[in-house]
Design a protein around this motif. Sequence first.
Motif, PDB file in Angstrom:
ATOM      1  N   ARG A 127       0.828  -1.213   0.000  1.00 52.65           N
ATOM      2  CA  ARG A 127       0.000   0.000   0.000  1.00 52.65           C
ATOM      3  C   ARG A 127       0.860   1.260   0.000  1.00 52.65           C
ATOM      4  O   ARG A 127       1.814   1.378   0.760  1.00 52.65           O
ATOM      5  CB  ARG A 127      -0.917   0.024   1.231  1.00 52.65           C
ATOM      6  CG  ARG A 127      -2.008  -0.997   1.198  1.00 52.65           C
ATOM      7  CD  ARG A 127      -3.194  -0.658   2.078  1.00 52.65           C
ATOM      8  NE  ARG A 127      -2.862  -0.371   3.456  1.00 52.65           N
ATOM      9  CZ  ARG A 127      -3.757  -0.390   4.439  1.00 52.65           C
ATOM     10  NH1 ARG A 127      -5.019  -0.686   4.181  1.00 52.65           N
ATOM     11  NH2 ARG A 127      -3.403  -0.125   5.681  1.00 52.65           N
ATOM     12  N   THR A 129       0.251   5.665  -0.202  1.00 52.16           N
ATOM     13  CA  THR A 129      -0.801   6.645   0.078  1.00 52.16           C
ATOM     14  C   THR A 129      -0.444   8.031  -0.422  1.00 52.16           C
ATOM     15  O   THR A 129       0.720   8.459  -0.335  1.00 52.16           O
ATOM     16  CB  THR A 129      -1.058   6.721   1.604  1.00 52.16           C
ATOM     17  OG1 THR A 129      -1.370   5.403   2.093  1.00 52.16           O
ATOM     18  CG2 THR A 129      -2.207   7.659   1.941  1.00 52.16           C
ATOM     19  N   ILE A 136      -5.518   5.726  -1.585  1.00 48.96           N
ATOM     20  CA  ILE A 136      -4.621   4.595  -1.337  1.00 48.96           C
ATOM     21  C   ILE A 136      -4.480   3.769  -2.608  1.00 48.96           C
ATOM     22  O   ILE A 136      -5.464   3.469  -3.286  1.00 48.96           O
ATOM     23  CB  ILE A 136      -5.156   3.715  -0.192  1.00 48.96           C
ATOM     24  CG1 ILE A 136      -5.155   4.503   1.121  1.00 48.96           C
ATOM     25  CG2 ILE A 136      -4.312   2.456  -0.037  1.00 48.96           C
ATOM     26  CD1 ILE A 136      -5.791   3.762   2.280  1.00 48.96           C
ATOM     27  N   ASN A 138      -2.459   0.211  -4.342  1.00 51.54           N
ATOM     28  CA  ASN A 138      -1.814  -1.047  -4.021  1.00 51.54           C
ATOM     29  C   ASN A 138      -1.040  -1.501  -5.255  1.00 51.54           C
ATOM     30  O   ASN A 138      -1.627  -1.625  -6.336  1.00 51.54           O
ATOM     31  CB  ASN A 138      -2.844  -2.105  -3.607  1.00 51.54           C
ATOM     32  CG  ASN A 138      -2.185  -3.356  -3.067  1.00 51.54           C
ATOM     33  OD1 ASN A 138      -1.522  -4.077  -3.786  1.00 51.54           O
ATOM     34  ND2 ASN A 138      -2.368  -3.607  -1.771  1.00 51.54           N
ATOM     35  N   GLN A 159       4.767   5.613   1.770  1.00 49.69           N
ATOM     36  CA  GLN A 159       4.319   4.423   2.493  1.00 49.69           C
ATOM     37  C   GLN A 159       4.245   4.792   3.965  1.00 49.69           C
ATOM     38  O   GLN A 159       5.228   5.189   4.573  1.00 49.69           O
ATOM     39  CB  GLN A 159       5.280   3.253   2.295  1.00 49.69           C
ATOM     40  CG  GLN A 159       4.724   1.962   2.872  1.00 49.69           C
ATOM     41  CD  GLN A 159       5.501   0.734   2.445  1.00 49.69           C
ATOM     42  OE1 GLN A 159       6.724   0.740   2.504  1.00 49.69           O
ATOM     43  NE2 GLN A 159       4.805  -0.304   2.015  1.00 49.69           N
ATOM     44  N   ASP A 163       2.330   0.676   7.348  1.00 52.83           N
ATOM     45  CA  ASP A 163       2.343  -0.266   6.239  1.00 52.83           C
ATOM     46  C   ASP A 163       3.745  -0.795   5.920  1.00 52.83           C
ATOM     47  O   ASP A 163       3.924  -1.532   4.949  1.00 52.83           O
ATOM     48  CB  ASP A 163       1.748   0.391   4.982  1.00 52.83           C
ATOM     49  CG  ASP A 163       0.276   0.712   5.151  1.00 52.83           C
ATOM     50  OD1 ASP A 163      -0.380   0.046   5.968  1.00 52.83           O
ATOM     51  OD2 ASP A 163      -0.216   1.642   4.479  1.00 52.83           O
TER      52      ASP A 163
END
Length: 223
Positions: A127, A129, A136, A138, A159, A163
């Motif tokens: 993930r 951000t 978000i 992935n 990150q 995470d």
Amino acid sequence: MVLQRLVRAVIMGPPGSGKGTVSLRISKSFGLKHISSGDILRANINAKTELGLLMKSCIDQGQLVPDDVMSRLILSDLRTVDRCSWLLDGFPRTVYQAEALDDTCTVDTVINLNVPFQTIKQRLTSRWTHLPSGRIYNTDFNPPKVPGFDDETGEPLVQRDDDKQDTVTRRLKSYETQTEPVLEYYRSKGVLETFSGTETNKIWPHVEVFLHRKLAAISQRMA
């Protein structure tokens, strides 16, 4: 489904197991109010309530919030929604908290999402951000168009500490140590239902079928 009486449900599962997604689907499909302990905690901290300030002090000092403080906070909030059916997410996390909840109300069912830790590690550490918007991405199944940058603004992605590999491993170990006894507590009471898998969309149909059957049984008993 129209419920004949109020239903009290709890959802459990490690961070990254899909609890948020499943909770929203349960709320939409069955009309249970989703109650997040994290939301209650943040609201009390922002409102600077007595318990909120106490919790903020614990968090700022890197300490765990004491069981009795956490229980008082959540149970106080639950009493304000005693006229609706609800699904509790993020509480209880210890046997002490589970016993405190039992002293307040009867828990009808506990839904446990059993997702392999390796799957969760892969899911969370992939993930990234966009902090200003909260978007978000992935890298496995929802990557940005340009690696490392937000689709809409072109600004860099980061990150979050939560995470990163070491943090994820620590959080999962903490969950396992704290929460396994809670699962055993509810298993011994006959209210625990575990759903195993690696994908939320494949776990959800089984949760949905179970809840239709469970809630129909509860309604019939009260008829």
